[in-house]
Scaffold this motif. Structure first.
Motif, PDB file in Angstrom:
ATOM      1  N   LEU A  26      50.870  12.052  11.905  1.00  0.00           N
ATOM      2  CA  LEU A  26      51.502  13.142  11.160  1.00  0.00           C
ATOM      3  C   LEU A  26      52.840  13.472  11.813  1.00  0.00           C
ATOM      4  N   LEU A  28      56.385  15.568  12.112  1.00  0.00           N
ATOM      5  CA  LEU A  28      57.009  16.850  11.780  1.00  0.00           C
ATOM      6  C   LEU A  28      58.469  16.758  12.201  1.00  0.00           C
ATOM      7  N   HIS A  58      50.186  25.804   8.657  1.00  0.00           N
ATOM      8  CA  HIS A  58      50.548  24.989   9.830  1.00  0.00           C
ATOM      9  C   HIS A  58      49.517  25.003  10.940  1.00  0.00           C
ATOM     10  N   SER A  60      49.365  26.352  13.686  1.00  0.00           N
ATOM     11  CA  SER A  60      50.006  26.089  14.969  1.00  0.00           C
ATOM     12  C   SER A  60      50.575  27.362  15.573  1.00  0.00           C
ATOM     13  N   LEU A 269      57.440  17.385   6.639  1.00  0.00           N
ATOM     14  CA  LEU A 269      56.150  16.784   7.014  1.00  0.00           C
ATOM     15  C   LEU A 269      55.972  15.428   6.335  1.00  0.00           C
ATOM     16  N   CYS A 339      50.278  20.266   1.827  1.00  0.00           N
ATOM     17  CA  CYS A 339      50.482  20.359   3.278  1.00  0.00           C
ATOM     18  C   CYS A 339      49.267  20.960   3.983  1.00  0.00           C
ATOM     19  N   ILE A 343      47.444  18.754   6.856  1.00  0.00           N
ATOM     20  CA  ILE A 343      47.570  19.148   8.267  1.00  0.00           C
ATOM     21  C   ILE A 343      46.180  19.345   8.875  1.00  0.00           C
ATOM     22  N   ASN A 344      45.276  19.913   8.090  1.00  0.00           N
ATOM     23  CA  ASN A 344      43.921  20.183   8.570  1.00  0.00           C
ATOM     24  C   ASN A 344      43.122  18.913   8.887  1.00  0.00           C
ATOM     25  N   HIS A 346      44.518  16.501  10.758  1.00  0.00           N
ATOM     26  CA  HIS A 346      45.153  15.908  11.939  1.00  0.00           C
ATOM     27  C   HIS A 346      44.993  16.791  13.178  1.00  0.00           C
ATOM     28  N   TYR A 349      50.680  17.298  15.609  1.00  0.00           N
ATOM     29  CA  TYR A 349      51.953  16.917  15.015  1.00  0.00           C
ATOM     30  C   TYR A 349      52.684  16.019  16.009  1.00  0.00           C
ATOM     31  N   VAL A 363      47.478  20.810  16.449  1.00  0.00           N
ATOM     32  CA  VAL A 363      47.126  21.609  15.276  1.00  0.00           C
ATOM     33  C   VAL A 363      45.953  22.478  15.747  1.00  0.00           C
ATOM     34  N   ARG A 366      43.074  23.622  13.648  1.00  0.00           N
ATOM     35  CA  ARG A 366      42.475  22.640  12.750  1.00  0.00           C
ATOM     36  C   ARG A 366      40.959  22.820  12.704  1.00  0.00           C
TER      37      ARG A 366
END
Lengths: 370, 370
Positions: A26, A28, A58, A60, A269, A339, A343-344, A346, A349, A363, A366
């Protein structure tokens, strides 16, 4: 292996060129991310609006802190565990935008409220009573919003006197402090034309406005009226009673939002993939539905001459508008169609700038679904 | 916090009743899992078939070891990182069922091959050459299968003399040992009726049979011919040239496979959810597309009187065939529509037996997409 050692193990790769990265991963783009974060405040329809970006996108704390540094008043979280994760990483003011229900959750909420400013929403007096009892026992007091159904028909009380009744009940409960309303119109965010979003948003904001007036009439606090997402904040934010906006996707964007008229943030992304099979009639890459979510349909290669077709959990097919121009081992970037759910999938980033890796960011939240 | 401490932190919850669990969480019914693992060998169409269960479904070395204890010859992995994860947890014989391509991957593959028996598949001579060179340098030798496209049109060489050409190339390469063929017909697994699956499988197995004959004719090894999944192993396994089966989903099952005629394993997997919003016209639970994947459509409540409709990332709506019988805080189990992609969303299984928690098992290879 501890978590810190795990993250240190990536340090060696900082400085690597993107061409050397293993795939899928992934990516960014730091410049695009920063440009998106910077441009939000310029796009606000009023200067007195508070921004509380949504971290459900995100997940994050690092990006959350970048948003706070640019003037965000706090952070939205979809789930309590997401909030725990951000507070644990130094974020000090969170709004949990979904209902906190159940004994275990209430205990966790109060635990969190002893460490940070935690705001919650309610659409049921019983849930408010449960939080009140535990807050009282712990000697904390939580700011609360009444969650109003402005048209999404998911959570939220009806936009009428039921909202007032709930507001009055909360006002009377010890350990809680009624601050206002939440009325999120998530169902409008992806309406394609700006005019259709503006019109649909008007209907929702009129409903919210009715409740604001009722609250004022009944002496209930409306210091905070929180609403809107990436697709609607320019419309919702124009209503004078709205005080706070909750956009999430604007930070990183995806191929679905990129098709929405008037949403002009940069695509920060992507998932970097490699061709792992090159046969006569097909070119297959190493990213499938475990690397790129498909709940919003097929992701889209960054190269406009390509399209992507998910081929199960681990693979995708590349379709070329002209003669196939990629061979075994060649790489290409695929922009997620959604997104949040991508993202969830991975753990981290891979943060890049000008073709080089400048960092790996976890992440952190996550899988924080509780 | 280190990984070991993280897992120890769950020990306190063993013995808890399911009613006390926070939600949403991924439940694994131990009795159903064991029944599924036990019944596989009884369902095999021949007694001399090897079983190499696919770990892409469960991503758990614990379940892999349970499969090995029941006679599995080894484990299939979809990705190299999945294999690394299982080998790191004590699994000693893995087949990576997708193509290993690229410098970083080849180095990782050889690293793994120094720690365990690792088999790979190829559908391109260039990929085989790259592995051969690195294997030679490291002084290891890898068993290889030629990946044949038997009809899925994803990876694999055509089922004709191109397979022979690749087999001969591999045979000539140092550091590699040609063992036979892989011909996976993933596209047939969910065909609803047994007869449609049997017929479609026949076409695929005839293609594979052609390549087996060609291999024999050209003096190439066909000691291993690996194929089939949960939907087709009873059909594919009947062909005498097939030596090895790769079922994955049978261990835990999902609501999609439950609709497939003749697939009679037990539903061992579910996501426990709570009602978090109860309004006049709707009942909303706390599991959305971040807890239950929707790439195979809507998941299905275990209670047949209910249906479930995903409402974005964090919520789902329950639809009642009769009058709504659930209230705020009530719990219900939702069966995933796709076990693989749902498990991949969760960090751990909450393992239950008779209504009580008997353990927490990490989804060790969750997110192992490289």
């Amino acid at each position: 292996v501890g978590v810190d050692q795990y993250w240190r193990s990536f340090s060696n790769h900082v400085g690597m060129s993107v061409a050397e990265l293993d795939t899928p991963c992934l990516l960014l783009d730091l410049d695009a991310l920063e440009a998106n974060l910077d441009s939000l405040s310029r796009l606000l329809p009023r200067t007195d609006l508070a921004v509380r970006p949504h971290a459900k996108t995100h997940k994050s704390p690092r990006i959350a802190r970048m948003q706070l540094a640019r003037g965000a008043v706090g952070i939205c979280c979809a789930k309590l565990s997401e909030a725990e994760s951000l507070v644990g990483a130094g974020v000090e003011d969170v709004l949990v935008t979904t209902q906190v229900v159940g004994e275990a959750k209430v205990r966790r909420l109060i635990g969190l409220a002893r460490q940070a400013v935690v705001r919650v929403v309610f659409d049921d007096e019983r849930a408010a009573r449960a939080v009140s009892a535990e807050a009282l026992r712990a000697g904390v007091r939580l700011d609360c919003l009444v969650d109003v159904n402005v048209g999404q028909d998911r959570t939220g009380v009806a936009p009428d006197l039921s909202a007032v009744a709930l507001g009055q009940a909360i006002k009377a409960l010890k350990g809680l402090r009624l601050k206002g309303l939440q009325g999120y119109e998530g169902n409008l965010q992806l309406l394609q034309t700006a005019s259709s979003r503006r019109d649909a948003n008007r209907v929702c904001m009129e409903r919210l406005g009715v409740v604001v007036d009722l609250f004022r009439k009944h002496g209930l606090c409306v210091d905070t009226v929180s609403t809107a997402g990436t697709g609607t904040f320019r419309f919702g934010g124009a209503y004078p009673f709205v005080t706070e906006l909750q956009p999430g996707s604007y930070a990183v964007m995806d191929s679905t939002y990129a098709q929405v008229e008037g949403v002009e943030f940069r695509l920060a992304l992507s998932v970097l993939t490699s061709v792992v099979s090159r046969q006569q009639d097909r070119i297959v890459v190493d990213a499938g539905s475990k690397a790129l979510s498909t709940d919003y349909g097929q992701p889209r290669p960054r190269d406009p001459a390509l399209s992507y077709l998910s081929q199960g959990d681990e693979h995708g097919k590349l379709i070329f508008s002209g003669p196939p121009s990629m061979d075994l081992g060649d790489r290409t970037e695929i922009i997620p169609s959604h997104c949040d759910t991508t993202i969830n999938l991975h753990d981290r980033y891979t943060v890049i700038q000008g073709g080089f890796v400048v960092g790996f960011w976890p992440v952190t939240a996550r899988g924080s679904i509780q």
